[in-house]
Design a protein around this motif. Structure first.
Motif, PDB file in Angstrom:
ATOM      1  N   SER A   1      -5.682  13.892  61.855  1.00  0.00           N
ATOM      2  CA  SER A   1      -4.425  13.540  62.535  1.00  0.00           C
ATOM      3  C   SER A   1      -4.362  12.038  62.772  1.00  0.00           C
ATOM      4  N   SER A   2      -3.166  11.541  63.056  1.00  0.00           N
ATOM      5  CA  SER A   2      -3.025  10.105  63.280  1.00  0.00           C
ATOM      6  C   SER A   2      -3.707   9.683  64.579  1.00  0.00           C
ATOM      7  N   ASP A   3      -3.712  10.574  65.579  1.00  0.00           N
ATOM      8  CA  ASP A   3      -4.405  10.234  66.833  1.00  0.00           C
ATOM      9  C   ASP A   3      -5.890  10.029  66.560  1.00  0.00           C
ATOM     10  N   MET A   4      -6.436  10.907  65.749  1.00  0.00           N
ATOM     11  CA  MET A   4      -7.854  10.790  65.445  1.00  0.00           C
ATOM     12  C   MET A   4      -8.134   9.536  64.598  1.00  0.00           C
ATOM     13  N   ALA A   5      -7.187   9.193  63.739  1.00  0.00           N
ATOM     14  CA  ALA A   5      -7.352   7.985  62.924  1.00  0.00           C
ATOM     15  C   ALA A   5      -7.371   6.747  63.815  1.00  0.00           C
ATOM     16  N   LYS A   6      -6.510   6.758  64.859  1.00  0.00           N
ATOM     17  CA  LYS A   6      -6.513   5.629  65.792  1.00  0.00           C
ATOM     18  C   LYS A   6      -7.832   5.558  66.536  1.00  0.00           C
ATOM     19  N   GLN A   7      -8.352   6.723  66.867  1.00  0.00           N
ATOM     20  CA  GLN A   7      -9.614   6.780  67.595  1.00  0.00           C
ATOM     21  C   GLN A   7     -10.769   6.297  66.713  1.00  0.00           C
ATOM     22  N   ALA A   8     -10.736   6.672  65.436  1.00  0.00           N
ATOM     23  CA  ALA A   8     -11.830   6.306  64.528  1.00  0.00           C
ATOM     24  C   ALA A   8     -11.817   4.817  64.226  1.00  0.00           C
ATOM     25  N   ARG A   9     -10.624   4.224  64.215  1.00  0.00           N
ATOM     26  CA  ARG A   9     -10.484   2.795  63.935  1.00  0.00           C
ATOM     27  C   ARG A   9     -11.062   2.392  62.578  1.00  0.00           C
ATOM     28  N   ILE A  10     -11.094   3.310  61.643  1.00  0.00           N
ATOM     29  CA  ILE A  10     -11.518   2.979  60.281  1.00  0.00           C
ATOM     30  C   ILE A  10     -10.250   2.878  59.433  1.00  0.00           C
ATOM     31  N   PRO A  11     -10.009   1.756  58.761  1.00  0.00           N
ATOM     32  CA  PRO A  11      -8.813   1.712  57.913  1.00  0.00           C
ATOM     33  C   PRO A  11      -8.932   2.747  56.792  1.00  0.00           C
ATOM     34  N   LEU A  12      -7.867   3.480  56.528  1.00  0.00           N
ATOM     35  CA  LEU A  12      -7.871   4.476  55.457  1.00  0.00           C
ATOM     36  C   LEU A  12      -7.262   3.801  54.237  1.00  0.00           C
ATOM     37  N   ALA A  13      -8.107   3.490  53.265  1.00  0.00           N
ATOM     38  CA  ALA A  13      -7.613   2.717  52.125  1.00  0.00           C
ATOM     39  C   ALA A  13      -8.359   3.096  50.860  1.00  0.00           C
ATOM     40  N   ALA A  14      -7.732   2.800  49.719  1.00  0.00           N
ATOM     41  CA  ALA A  14      -8.374   2.988  48.417  1.00  0.00           C
ATOM     42  C   ALA A  14      -8.253   1.681  47.645  1.00  0.00           C
ATOM     43  N   VAL A  15      -9.338   1.305  46.964  1.00  0.00           N
ATOM     44  CA  VAL A  15      -9.312   0.121  46.100  1.00  0.00           C
ATOM     45  C   VAL A  15      -9.212   0.646  44.675  1.00  0.00           C
ATOM     46  N   ILE A  16      -8.063   0.377  44.034  1.00  0.00           N
ATOM     47  CA  ILE A  16      -7.784   0.966  42.717  1.00  0.00           C
ATOM     48  C   ILE A  16      -7.864  -0.116  41.642  1.00  0.00           C
ATOM     49  N   GLN A  17      -8.735   0.092  40.675  1.00  0.00           N
ATOM     50  CA  GLN A  17      -8.899  -0.835  39.550  1.00  0.00           C
ATOM     51  C   GLN A  17      -8.526  -0.053  38.289  1.00  0.00           C
ATOM     52  N   PRO A  18      -7.218   0.055  37.990  1.00  0.00           N
ATOM     53  CA  PRO A  18      -6.766   1.056  37.015  1.00  0.00           C
ATOM     54  C   PRO A  18      -7.273   0.836  35.591  1.00  0.00           C
ATOM     55  N   PHE A  19      -7.628  -0.430  35.242  1.00  0.00           N
ATOM     56  CA  PHE A  19      -8.071  -0.706  33.874  1.00  0.00           C
ATOM     57  C   PHE A  19      -9.552  -1.091  33.820  1.00  0.00           C
ATOM     58  N   ALA A  20     -10.318  -0.644  34.797  1.00  0.00           N
ATOM     59  CA  ALA A  20     -11.739  -1.005  34.860  1.00  0.00           C
ATOM     60  C   ALA A  20     -12.439  -0.695  33.540  1.00  0.00           C
ATOM     61  N   ILE A  21     -13.422  -1.533  33.196  1.00  0.00           N
ATOM     62  CA  ILE A  21     -14.160  -1.339  31.948  1.00  0.00           C
ATOM     63  C   ILE A  21     -15.088  -0.133  32.093  1.00  0.00           C
ATOM     64  N   VAL A  22     -15.104   0.710  31.077  1.00  0.00           N
ATOM     65  CA  VAL A  22     -16.005   1.867  31.057  1.00  0.00           C
ATOM     66  C   VAL A  22     -17.141   1.528  30.094  1.00  0.00           C
ATOM     67  N   PRO A  23     -18.406   1.645  30.526  1.00  0.00           N
ATOM     68  CA  PRO A  23     -19.509   1.298  29.624  1.00  0.00           C
ATOM     69  C   PRO A  23     -19.544   2.211  28.393  1.00  0.00           C
ATOM     70  N   PRO A  24     -20.198   1.754  27.310  1.00  0.00           N
ATOM     71  CA  PRO A  24     -20.191   2.511  26.054  1.00  0.00           C
ATOM     72  C   PRO A  24     -20.775   3.922  26.170  1.00  0.00           C
ATOM     73  N   ASN A  25     -21.672   4.133  27.172  1.00  0.00           N
ATOM     74  CA  ASN A  25     -22.281   5.474  27.279  1.00  0.00           C
ATOM     75  C   ASN A  25     -21.429   6.445  28.100  1.00  0.00           C
ATOM     76  N   GLU A  26     -20.201   6.040  28.463  1.00  0.00           N
ATOM     77  CA  GLU A  26     -19.289   6.953  29.154  1.00  0.00           C
ATOM     78  C   GLU A  26     -18.050   7.183  28.284  1.00  0.00           C
ATOM     79  N   THR A  27     -17.414   8.340  28.468  1.00  0.00           N
ATOM     80  CA  THR A  27     -16.277   8.709  27.605  1.00  0.00           C
ATOM     81  C   THR A  27     -15.047   7.879  27.939  1.00  0.00           C
ATOM     82  N   PRO A  28     -14.418   7.261  26.934  1.00  0.00           N
ATOM     83  CA  PRO A  28     -13.158   6.547  27.207  1.00  0.00           C
ATOM     84  C   PRO A  28     -12.054   7.548  27.558  1.00  0.00           C
ATOM     85  N   LEU A  29     -10.931   7.042  28.064  1.00  0.00           N
ATOM     86  CA  LEU A  29      -9.860   7.948  28.494  1.00  0.00           C
ATOM     87  C   LEU A  29      -9.207   8.654  27.307  1.00  0.00           C
TER      88      LEU A  29
END
Length: 1023
Positions: free
Chosen positions: A328-356
């Motif tokens: 809940s938003s009340d609990m979010a205020k109490q936690a005081r942790i920002p709720l966020a995502a860091v999105i790197q949509p074109f991040a490099i994938v190493p060769p040993n991982e499957t490309p998209l």
């Protein structure tokens, strides 16, 4: 899980009232925290109010109140920095003045009655001053900002309602004895001004203080040592009566409050970022991490592992500040942790991982929910035998298109589940239909336009010839799709000084043709056919042109330049060709010629730490914002390579670069011999980068919360669409979420990021990333799944009150734990957040200092805005490697050390890198064989600090170090120039600024002092 912690004797002489619960809300109304962020038109930055006491102690003067207590002089050989010296491994200390006479005045023990004697003046204890600073600090916008009313409204008053269970693990840090700070007198606006809270141990049915856990590890603690006198340093508007400074800044000031001599807190007894990184590498490095579970916490960014997409996006694409959202938003205020995502949509994938995988549904296009428009993904639930599906985001029931129908198996899953990427993977791409294209026409492949400043200085320094020679080979390496033989990207060339020169390089010509545009007020493109060409087809004409440009302008005397019309011309050329693209602009001086976007030198050190300081980081003319808007609308991304030898107003010139998703490079006082390798490496990387053009990003969420704020190299026309003229593999957008309803613990919190873009081959595509997070009504679950590196990234970009979470986040624990004045209790997942927060507070991104040029600060701010999690982690806490202990036989890199001078030794060589700079520090007693192996000179005295690279030598030591340098370099977007630093020589001052756990020479607390201060702040709140 076992509890680990650090416990020591209480530092306080007073007994503490029993504390079990905590009343809702703390602080008077005027202490509500003000939030702001960069990227808004008119925020305030930092303004000391009248009546603020400032230090009047001159640099290097003697302390105003007699000598410090015996044994606490700042420059003694045994006590130069934080932490003890272990016998047998005595790190070098620099020779200082002799200790003061031991017959100085004796000091009475520090007792309760002495508190009123210390009002908020220069003589306040450094730690108290930091406490006040943390209370009254507002970190407002970096650039254009918000109005005061909107800033205040978004603050979250802390409210602690019911009890929450502590998490299974937390870190307890012992604080030093005898170091309590009196509550500052008269701190009107700070958190300390409230009346002391009554003990409420039984208010929520919680018993009073519980005895401490006997399993906690006992370690003897030592307090922070004497420091330099605090130097005022602003992070935001000061409140009346608060001294805005850190413990420890300049020599000659008050070392500390009179009191009995204190022991030092052992730095090894406080949480170490290096230990956390190494532990994660040991437990998760080299393994396969499968993303098949909602809300699981991924390995740290510093840990190498193989990521297997099994239904949630790889952490290379999305990292969250916490993987369990408060319900809940009340609990979010109490936690005081920002709720966020860091999105790197074109991040490099190493060769040993499957490309998209690329999904193509032909003319029907991607399948989407009718109501919320979310794309088909693993969160959609198929019902009624597979004929319909329920959207996981808005719960709408949709019909399955006939071509997409498939039967369900015995557990209700489609039998083609694993054959379709959009049903089984967290990340994939769709081929977009004409509905997703500009004017419903398929896009053309993008173009790159190279625009070179040919004014006198650039010709004279050899820069123009260097660029032209490099382009001859670089144009063969333009990015292409893997299945294609050659790149589809077209290229064009412009040179300029006070006027613009366009070149026709059509393949049918024998010689390139130049056309001059001298009306820079109304720029037009003088030719369409022949300006943008395929390099392979027009190779001979282009090579001819690149040979001619340096000779063509060899006799120029023109020193004035234009800038805005150059961008305008590039954008008009792309617009006329009906394609997106990038401008590569190579520029070196303030654009002072009469033309739109003309700038003047407005650099003014007197504005530092005043309310007008913010103007230095806003564009000085409005035309650049309008130009940026036009560039984004036409898919024109601007990459700017600056070569200044004086002020060039990066805040104005870099604005278009930031809004268009471009990259800014800056080479101050460029020297051809020393700086060419760094510049050419940056140029090669940038030209070869895989990039998405003319991009729009939309972040959708399941019901109960939504994306509210976006930070990055982006432009926003409305509240939901993130527009980027281009987005490359290194650019990240940080997205903050807020509740608009309660979240369901069963269905969790779902996020879908969709990026519509044009590929390098000219195909319109949609890149989809999905991630599911847990929800909980227990604060402990929220804290347990926090990720410190993502939190640091969020705080650095948003500029929100960064010390704020340190205090209440512990309240959730302290409330139910045995509260002991000697313990600082930290959630295990966040035990090193204080060190990162302290690094951020000391960084030139936030702090104005006369020694740091305004342009340098503007440059760093702009870089940080587009950084991903791995880049901010290294930028704020550099990597320090002991090079003298290289394992020449194996492949291993020596374990990193904590960034403190204490870890250096006279007989060692150390490499420090932060993603922008790289230093090789050499102690005076470095073994001659090591020096011979690296530099091919006989001794320490023969090493030249002018060199910016190591010689190529055929010995194992040199080869090993070179491979380490290349490895570090390969993982970072910017090329780091190597600076060689010899102990006790002048450049060492620059190197020392990167030892972030120590006191800053410009006035910033050491990590130990910062922890003590945060602890005192909490004690005052709780007492």
């Amino acid at each position: 899980m076992s509890q680990q912690g650090y416990v020591a004797a209480p530092p306080y002489s007073q007994s503490q009232p029993g504390i079990g619960g905590f009343s809702a809300g703390f602080g008077p109304p005027n202490s509500s925290l003000h939030y702001g962020h960069y990227g808004d038109p008119n925020s305030s930055y930092s303004a000391p109010q009248p009546g603020v006491s400032k230090s009047t102690v001159p640099f290097g003067s003697s302390a105003p109140v007699g000598p410090p207590p015996p044994g606490t002089h700042q420059f003694s050989q045994t006590n130069f920095q934080n932490g003890p010296s272990t016998p047998g491994q005595q790190p070098h200390r620099f020779q200082g003045p002799p200790p003061p006479s031991s017959t100085g005045p004796s000091y009475p023990p520090y007792s309760h009655q002495s508190q009123p004697a210390y009002p908020n003046t220069v003589s306040t204890s450094p730690t108290a001053q930091l406490a006040n600073q943390l209370n009254s600090m507002q970190i407002n916008s970096y650039g254009p900002g918000t109005t005061p009313s909107s800033r205040i409204s978004s603050g979250h008053p802390a409210s602690f309602q019911g009890p929450q269970l502590p998490p299974p693990t937390q870190q307890q840090i012992a604080l030093p004895p005898g170091s309590q700070v009196p509550p500052p007198a008269n701190n009107v606006n700070g958190l300390c001004a409230q009346p002391s809270l009554p003990p409420v141990a039984r208010q929520d049915g919680i018993p009073g203080p519980v005895p401490p856990d006997p399993n906690l590890q006992q370690l003897s603690g030592q307090p922070p040592g004497p420091g330099y006198h605090p130097q005022p340093a602003n992070y935001g508007p000061q409140m009346a009566g608060s001294q805005l400074s850190y413990p420890g800044a300049f020599p000659g000031g008050l070392a500390q409050l009179p009191g009995p001599q204190q022991k030092k807190l052992d730095p090894d007894s406080i949480p170490s970022p290096i230990q956390v990184i190494e532990n994660d590498k040991a437990s998760r490095g080299g393994q396969i991490y499968a993303t098949n579970t909602r809300g699981q916490v991924p390995p740290l960014v510093t840990t190498d592992c193989v990521i297997q997409d099994q239904g949630h996006a790889s952490p290379r694409y999305i990292r969250c500040t916490t993987y369990c959202f408060p319900s809940s938003s009340d609990m979010a205020k109490q936690a005081r942790i920002p709720l966020a995502a860091v999105i790197q949509p074109f991040a490099i994938v190493p060769p040993n991982e499957t490309p998209l995988y690329v999904v193509n549904h032909g003319e029907t296009g991607p399948i989407r929910c009718n109501r919320c428009k979310a794309y088909m993904c693993p969160f959609m639930q198929f019902i009624e035998g597979g004929r319909r599906y329920q959207c996981g985001f808005c719960n709408c029931i949709n019909d399955v298109p006939p071509f997409f129908f498939q039967h369900l198996d015995h557990i209700g899953r489609r039998i083609d589940h694993y054959e379709r990427p959009e049903l089984s993977l967290g990340s994939y791409e769709y081929v977009a239909t004409l509905d997703y294209c500009r004017n419903n026409k398929p896009p053309k492949p993008p173009a790159y336009i190279f625009m070179i400043d040919v004014s006198y200085r650039n010709i004279n320094s050899g820069l123009v010839k260097l660029i032209c020679d490099e382009l001859k080979t670089l144009l063969d390496k333009l990015p292409r799709e893997e299945q294609e033989e050659s790149s589809a990207i077209r290229v064009g060339f412009v040179t300029y000084n006070k006027v613009l020169h366009f070149f026709n390089v059509k393949s049918s010509l024998a010689q390139p043709q130049m056309m001059v545009v001298s009306d820079v007020g109304e720029v037009f493109v003088p030719l369409l056919d022949g300006f943008l060409v395929n390099f392979q087809e027009s190779r001979s004409v282009v090579i001819n042109l690149l040979d001619q440009i340096p000779e063509m302008f060899a006799d120029t005397n023109e020193s004035e330049t234009i800038f805005a019309p150059v961008i305008q011309a590039g954008m008009e050329a792309l617009k006329a060709a009906e394609c997106a693209g990038k401008l590569f602009i190579f520029h070196s001086s303030l654009p002072t010629a009469e033309a739109p976007g003309k700038l003047r030198n407005r650099d003014d050190k007197k504005l530092l730490n005043t309310d007008k300081e913010k103007t230095l980081f806003q564009p000085q003319v409005n035309s650049y914002e309008a130009l940026a808007r036009d560039c984004v609308a036409n898919g024109c991304c601007v990459n700017l390579f600056l070569f200044p030898n004086q002020y060039v107003d990066v805040a104005s010139m870099g604005l278009v670069t930031m809004y268009t998703g471009g990259t800014l490079y800056k080479y101050s006082n460029f020297q051809l011999d020393a700086d060419s390798p760094q510049f050419l490496s940056d140029l090669r990387k940038d030209v070869e980068k895989k990039t998405g053009f003319d991009a729009i990003m939309r972040v959708r969420t399941s019901t109960g919360f939504r994306a509210t704020d976006f930070f990055g190299a982006i432009y926003m026309n409305n509240t939901t669409d993130v527009e980027m003229a281009a987005v490359d593999c290194d650019k990240a957008v940080t997205v903050e979420f807020k509740h608009d309803d309660k979240l369901n613990e069963d269905s969790g919190a779902l996020i879908q990021c969709a990026v519509l873009y044009t590929s390098i081959s000219g195909q319109r595509r949609l890149r989809i990333h999905n991630i599911g997070l847990n929800c909980s009504s227990q604060l402990a679950d929220v804290y347990k799944t926090c990720e410190t590196d993502a939190l640091t990234n969020f705080f650095a970009k948003s500029g929100k009150v960064i010390t704020d979470p340190l205090i209440p986040q512990r309240m959730g624990y302290i409330k139910q734990q045995a509260f002991s004045a000697s313990q600082l209790i930290l959630p295990d997942a966040m035990k090193v957040l204080p060190v990162y927060m302290n690094c951020l507070l000391k960084s030139c991104v936030l702090v104005g200092r006369p020694e740091i040029p305004t342009d340098e600060r503007s440059y760093h701010r702009q870089l940080v805005m587009s950084m991903g999690v791995a880049d901010t982690q290294l930028f704020f806490y550099p990597q320090l490697l002991p090079i003298h202990s290289l394992d020449l036989k194996g492949d291993t890199v020596p374990a990193a050390l904590r960034c403190s001078e204490e870890r250096l030794s006279e007989g060692g060589a150390f490499l420090l890198a932060n993603g922008l700079s790289m230093f090789l520090w050499l102690g005076v007693s470095t073994p001659p064989e090591l020096i011979q192996g690296l530099f091919n000179v006989p001794s320490f005295a023969h090493i030249s600090t002018e060199a910016t690279s190591l010689p190529d030598l055929d010995n194992p030591f040199s080869k090993k170090l070179k491979s380490i340098l290349e490895h570090i370099q390969s993982q970072k977007p910017y090329t780091m120039k190597l600076i060689i630093v010899k102990q006790r020589e002048q450049p060492e001052m620059l190197f020392r600024q990167f030892l972030v756990e120590d006191k800053s020479i410009y006035g910033g607390a050491s990590y130990v002092d910062f922890l003590c201060c945060v602890h005192k702040e909490i004690c005052q709140l709780l007492s």
